[in-house]
Design an enzyme around this catalytic site. Structure first.
Site, PDB file in Angstrom:
ATOM      1  N   ASP A  31       0.654  -1.283   0.184  1.00  0.00           N
ATOM      2  CA  ASP A  31       0.007   0.005   0.055  1.00  0.00           C
ATOM      3  C   ASP A  31       0.948   1.328  -0.082  1.00  0.00           C
ATOM      4  OD1 ASP A  31      -1.922   2.042   0.330  1.00  0.00           O
ATOM      5  OD2 ASP A  31      -1.956   1.464   2.600  1.00  0.00           O
ATOM      6  N   ARG A  35       3.874   7.506   2.935  1.00  0.00           N
ATOM      7  CA  ARG A  35       4.378   6.110   3.416  1.00  0.00           C
ATOM      8  C   ARG A  35       3.738   4.939   2.841  1.00  0.00           C
ATOM      9  NH1 ARG A  35       7.279   6.956   7.996  1.00  0.00           N
ATOM     10  NH2 ARG A  35       7.375   4.769   8.319  1.00  0.00           N
ATOM     11  N   LYS A  45       3.296   0.869   3.023  1.00  0.00           N
ATOM     12  CA  LYS A  45       3.087  -0.197   4.042  1.00  0.00           C
ATOM     13  C   LYS A  45       2.929  -1.461   3.318  1.00  0.00           C
ATOM     14  CE  LYS A  45       0.413  -1.315   8.029  1.00  0.00           C
ATOM     15  NZ  LYS A  45      -0.656  -0.848   9.274  1.00  0.00           N
ATOM     16  N   GLY A  72      -9.844   5.892  -5.967  1.00  0.00           N
ATOM     17  CA  GLY A  72      -8.329   5.470  -5.493  1.00  0.00           C
ATOM     18  C   GLY A  72      -8.111   4.109  -5.290  1.00  0.00           C
ATOM     19  N   ASP A  94      -6.427   2.608  -3.158  1.00  0.00           N
ATOM     20  CA  ASP A  94      -6.374   2.427  -1.779  1.00  0.00           C
ATOM     21  C   ASP A  94      -7.764   2.265  -1.270  1.00  0.00           C
ATOM     22  OD1 ASP A  94      -6.540   5.073  -2.158  1.00  0.00           O
ATOM     23  OD2 ASP A  94      -5.317   5.718  -0.399  1.00  0.00           O
ATOM     24  N   ARG A  95      -8.689   3.224  -1.691  1.00  0.00           N
ATOM     25  CA  ARG A  95      -9.998   3.323  -1.102  1.00  0.00           C
ATOM     26  C   ARG A  95     -10.535   2.057  -1.428  1.00  0.00           C
ATOM     27  NH1 ARG A  95     -12.769   8.699  -2.792  1.00  0.00           N
ATOM     28  NH2 ARG A  95     -14.474   7.786  -1.516  1.00  0.00           N
ATOM     29  N   THR A 147      -3.263  10.857   5.473  1.00  0.00           N
ATOM     30  CA  THR A 147      -2.998  12.143   5.189  1.00  0.00           C
ATOM     31  C   THR A 147      -4.002  12.737   4.933  1.00  0.00           C
ATOM     32  OG1 THR A 147      -0.750  11.420   4.318  1.00  0.00           O
ATOM     33  CG2 THR A 147      -1.599  13.469   3.387  1.00  0.00           C
ATOM     34  N   THR A 203      -3.398  27.485  23.265  1.00  0.00           N
ATOM     35  CA  THR A 203      -3.468  27.462  22.034  1.00  0.00           C
ATOM     36  C   THR A 203      -3.225  25.968  21.099  1.00  0.00           C
ATOM     37  OG1 THR A 203      -2.951  29.619  21.614  1.00  0.00           O
ATOM     38  CG2 THR A 203      -2.817  28.366  19.470  1.00  0.00           C
TER      39      THR A 203
END
Length: 238
Positions: free
Chosen positions: A6, A11, A13, A96, A98-99, A121, A171
């Site tokens: 992936d 990154r 994996k 995509g 990956d999706r 991300t 903050t």
């Protein structure tokens, strides 16, 4: 033996899957793909399957590594139908890889309606019906991307480590809390539209941080995209 890869925006994996189990897994930053040469030195998979959303440069780097290892990869693209899942995108291959793999992974695990969320991300929130139909989804900036965007585009809001708080009083905590609530809120609002009996499958690097703030039933899956890639590879081997 299946090598599932992936390759995301930041990154990569990977996992070596055999007899229903993950034998080895690893991650590497996309700019350092050359490190895979050592990690894969003794691997001899029967099948290599890849989801790449990091662009042509990453694909070229991977092709070089595969060629040196005499591996012939299958590059996944979303289809209209595969492994029990039907793709409802107007143009199926625009989804995509990956999706698509994550949807197939979730379907292989649950075989029922679920909200498929990958928090990396970007955070993707996809609707999978009880008959295996993917009917669409949403994409929003991921947790860290939200925080970096505030630091980059807003004067006086520096990027700093904060903690979630019910009543933030500095903050850094205010930013951490706001971004976590934004992620959780988007997921919960999407889940509210799901059919009765649905589950939420949550994966990705920020999954555990977000899961703590959800008030819906959640199943965390560490290797969701890789699970889907294995199912795709197994289907091709039949």
């Amino acid at each position: 033996m299946i090598l599932a890869v992936d390759c995301g925006n930041s990154r990569l994996k990977w996992g070596l899957h055999e007899n229903g189990n993950w034998r080895r897994t690893g991650t590497v930053p996309v700019p350092d793909l050359a490190r895979l040469e050592k990690s894969w030195k003794r691997l001899a998979p029967d099948k290599v399957v890849v989801a790449n959303v990091a662009g042509p440069s990453a694909r070229k780097g991977l092709e070089t590594i595969f060629a040196r290892r005499s591996m012939v990869p299958a590059w996944v693209k979303a289809k209209r139908h595969e492994c029990g899942v039907t793709n409802g995108y107007g143009q199926a291959d625009q989804l995509g890889a990956d999706r698509w793999a994550a949807l197939i992974g979730a379907w292989s695990i649950l075989r029922g309606p679920c909200l498929v969320v990958t928090a990396g991300t970007a955070t993707t929130v996809d609707f999978l019906r009880g008959d295996g139909r993917f009917v669409g989804g949403a994409i929003l900036p991921g947790l860290e991307l939200m925080k970096r965007s505030l630091a980059r585009n807003t004067a006086g809001l520096a990027l700093a480590r904060g903690r979630f708080s019910a009543e933030p009083r500095n903050t850094a905590d205010a930013i951490e809390t706001g971004c976590l609530l934004a992620q959780a809120g988007a997921i919960e609002r999407a889940f509210a539209t799901m059919e009765h009996g649905a589950a939420c499958v949550l994966a990705g690097g920020a999954a555990r941080r977000i899961a703590r703030h959800l008030s819906i039933p959640v199943r965390l899956v560490d290797n969701l995209v890789l699970e889907g890639l294995v199912r795709i590879a197994e289907g091709a081997l039949k």
